[in-house]
Design an enzyme around this catalytic site. Structure first.
Site, PDB file in Angstrom:
ATOM      1  N   GLU A 350      -1.085   7.890  24.175  1.00 54.04           N
ATOM      2  CA  GLU A 350      -0.442   6.962  23.241  1.00 54.04           C
ATOM      3  C   GLU A 350       0.636   6.119  23.901  1.00 54.04           C
ATOM      4  O   GLU A 350       1.712   5.914  23.346  1.00 54.04           O
ATOM      5  CB  GLU A 350       0.184   7.741  22.073  1.00 54.04           C
ATOM      6  CG  GLU A 350      -0.841   8.515  21.275  1.00 54.04           C
ATOM      7  CD  GLU A 350      -0.206   9.398  20.204  1.00 54.04           C
ATOM      8  OE1 GLU A 350      -0.761   9.476  19.123  1.00 54.04           O
ATOM      9  OE2 GLU A 350       0.840  10.020  20.483  1.00 54.04           O
TER      10      GLU A 350
HETATM   11  C1  TNX Z   1      -0.837  12.642  18.196  1.00 54.79           C
HETATM   12  S1  TNX Z   1      -2.832  13.502  19.989  1.00 54.79           S
HETATM   13  C2  TNX Z   1      -0.077  12.950  19.302  1.00 54.79           C
HETATM   14  C3  TNX Z   1       1.261  13.513  19.104  1.00 54.79           C
HETATM   15  C4  TNX Z   1       1.574  13.715  17.657  1.00 54.79           C
HETATM   16  C5  TNX Z   1       0.359  14.206  16.920  1.00 54.79           C
HETATM   17  C6  TNX Z   1       0.589  14.544  15.482  1.00 54.79           C
HETATM   18  C7  TNX Z   1      -1.690  13.285  21.027  1.00 54.79           C
HETATM   19  C8  TNX Z   1      -2.022  13.525  22.394  1.00 54.79           C
HETATM   20  N1  TNX Z   1      -0.482  12.874  20.604  1.00 54.79           N
HETATM   21  O1  TNX Z   1       2.210  12.693  19.704  1.00 54.79           O
HETATM   22  O2  TNX Z   1       2.598  14.640  17.575  1.00 54.79           O
HETATM   23  O3  TNX Z   1      -0.624  13.203  16.995  1.00 54.79           O
HETATM   24  O4  TNX Z   1      -0.537  15.165  14.899  1.00 54.79           O
END
Ligand code: TNX
Length: 554
Positions: A350
């Site tokens: 992300e």
């Molecule tokens: C996605 S999936 C994230 C996290 C969040 C989570 C909440 C991923 C690698 N990163 O930063 O905490 O969703 O469900």
């Protein structure tokens, strides 16, 4: 077909037919009247023996043959706590057999334990009956997993957590033979201690729960926008300003190096490897808030207490290269020094605040720094966008059970394999323990969890996927393992974490250990076993959600 060769599924199916609702309750009477709990994760083979049960009493001893590691003492400690019996641990010369109430633990490296060879020799044979209990394994890990199986065969009160009040018994385990070995070498859970910090004692409790399920990796998400939770000597403000708060402004916290070493050692005794994650280059507001020189504009942002993702990044600009590369080198070096296990996790998810080119540049620099420590790097699947990963880098997949075309996650998976790595599967719509429950329960007055990954997650969804069926052509040989993450934006305490994790983590543990369906896993047998496990969670004082899908015992 001899009964010994009968797959566990067939045994379970036969019991279901023969015993109806008793089998559905997770326990079935044996011919001699004792109950046979279906343990979790389902073993490779589980055979009832036509014999009287094993009986533990105050003459019982643990006899050790060979180098068995921590298993004898940890098993004896739990037996003492629950029963009040003395349960001495005695080195056995192998000459005399154990008595009828004894537990023999025999570890012989390289010995045939009558289970298929698995890479880390974690397999074991466990035999119980009127002549005693016996564990045969080729490694201390195998002996330890066998000891967890034995605890699951004894009555739930054997798991009592309260030293003040030993229970009465009788302490019997049905006569069975279990031959067992894991499907995957990496069987993980992830705990996000960045969004909300949890003290060492809480994490240790979680480790105990993982170990009971034969999960052998705890991935600690140590840094994120809301907090930096590990002491780094070269950059002390990371745990100053950087550790000062949490999501929701619920207070800060961090592990000193000594805290962290204690935790690593505690986990190692239970054959659980800690995989530490420093999330880079995004999810870095806590680090950026502590050091202005890591920011492109040279201005440190305020600490962050919200729950958005994707807004922060290290700076790819050459102006900041000296500070950024020194930061990457120092952090990965100090992290690796604290890590006896083979892996460090560098995040990579992300990273939405940079251009693709800057992301790839930062990924190249951070993975190079990580690889210089000698550790194997793990990263979230977005790292697969890079064609310059250090050889063997492991990808952690967090897209859905059915990959979404727009995320490119299936291509990312193939990119890790093309660069010599393997995959850990954590499909968010099935394995994320922070996804809300379908019946949206409140826990102590609070609604916990998120629903971004295709809405809520039922136990049927958590159990009903297979890692080898996610990306076409990616099978067991490409898969390092399976992991159940829990993200703690909405959870402030271990009780809240456990309420979200249990019972769905049982499904992920079974997917990680047990043979694929149709030989190992079956939904009816699993749901019945979950019902039985509920009594064990109660004995251990672990909060869990009584999901309406499960035929709970009372
Ligand atoms: C996605 S999936 C994230 C996290 C969040 C989570 C909440 C991923 C690698 N990163 O930063 O905490 O969703 O469900």
């Amino acid at each position: 077909m001899s009964i010994a060769a009968r797959p566990a599924r067939l045994v379970a199916a036969a019991l279901t037919i023969a015993l109806g609702s008793a089998a559905l309750a997770g326990c079935a009477p044996q011919p001699n009247g004792a109950a046979v709990p279906r343990i979790i994760p389902a073993p490779l083979s589980f055979d009832e023996l036509d014999a009287a049960p094993f009986r533990l009493d105050d003459t019982s001893r643990v006899l050790v043959i060979g180098e068995a590691g921590s298993a004898p003492e940890l098993l004896a400690a739990q037996l003492r706590l629950a029963t009040g019996a003395e349960v001495p641990v005695v080195a056995d010369d192998g000459e005399r057999p154990g008595g009828a109430t004894d537990i023999v633990i025999s570890v012989t490296p390289g010995a045939e334990a009558s289970v298929p060879a698995d890479p880390a020799a974690e397999g074991y044979r466990l035999t119980t009956g009127a002549d005693g209990a016996r564990i045969d394994a080729a490694s201390p890990a195998g002996a330890f997993w066998a000891s967890r199986s034995l605890l699951q065969l004894l009555p739930p009160a054997i798991l009592a957590a309260d030293a003040e009040r030993p229970s009465e018994g009788p302490w019997t385990a049905p006569a069975v033979r279990i031959d067992d070995a894991p499907r995957f070498a990496y069987r993980g859970a992830m705990l996000d201690v960045a969004r909300h910090f949890l003290p060492v004692a809480d994490v240790e409790r979680y480790v105990d729960q993982l170990a009971m399920l034969k999960l052998n990796v705890l991935h600690l998400h140590l840094t994120d926008d809301q907090g930096w939770r590990l002491q780094i000597d070269a950059w002390p403000e990371l745990t100053g300003v950087g550790a000062s708060t949490s999501a929701g402004g619920d207070g800060g916290g961090y592990y000193t190096k000594d805290d962290y070493r204690r935790l690593v050692a505690y986990a190692a005794e239970r054959h659980v490897t800690i995989v530490p994650e420093i999330d880079l280059p995004g999810h870095t507001n806590a680090a950026l808030s502590a050091y202005p020189e890591l920011n492109c504009d040279g201005v440190a942002p305020a600490p962050y207490e919200g729950t958005e993702v994707g807004f922060s990044s290290l700076c790819a600009s050459p102006d900041r290269a000296e500070a950024t590369d020194r930061f990457l080198a120092d952090v990965t070096r100090e992290l690796a020094e604290l890590t006896p296990g083979p892996w460090i996790h560098l995040g990579g998810d992300e990273s939405l605040a940079t251009s693709e080119a800057d992301y790839l540049d930062l990924v190249r620099r951070m993975t190079k720094a990580g690889a210089a420590t000698g550790k194997t790097i793990i990263g979230w699947h977005e790292l697969g966008a890079s064609t310059e990963l250090p050889a063997g880098t492991v990808g952690q997949y967090w897209d859905y059970v059915t990959p979404r075309e727009e995320t490119g996650s299936a291509g990312d998976v193939r990119a890790f394999l093309a660069q010599g790595g393997k995959i850990v599967f954590s499909p968010a719509d099935a394995a994320y323990l922070d996804m809300v429950y379908p019946d949206a329960p409140s826990f102590e007055g609070r609604q916990l969890g998120q629903d971004w990954a295709d809405g809520d997650t039922s136990l049927t969804e958590a159990y009903g996927w297979d890692p080898a069926a996610i990306v076409a052509g990616v099978g067991d040989a490409d898969i390092l393992g399976v992991e159940a993450p829990i993200w703690t934006e909405t959870m402030r305490t271990l009780d809240e974490v456990e309420f979200m994790a249990f019972p769905r983590i049982l499904a992920i543990a079974e997917i990680a250990w047990s043979p694929a369906a149709p030989d190992g896993r079956d939904e009816a047998g699993f749901f019945a076993a979950v019902a039985g496990y509920g009594e064990r969670l109660e004995a251990m004082g672990v909060p869990y959600h009584r999901m309406p899908e499960v035929p709970w015992l009372d």
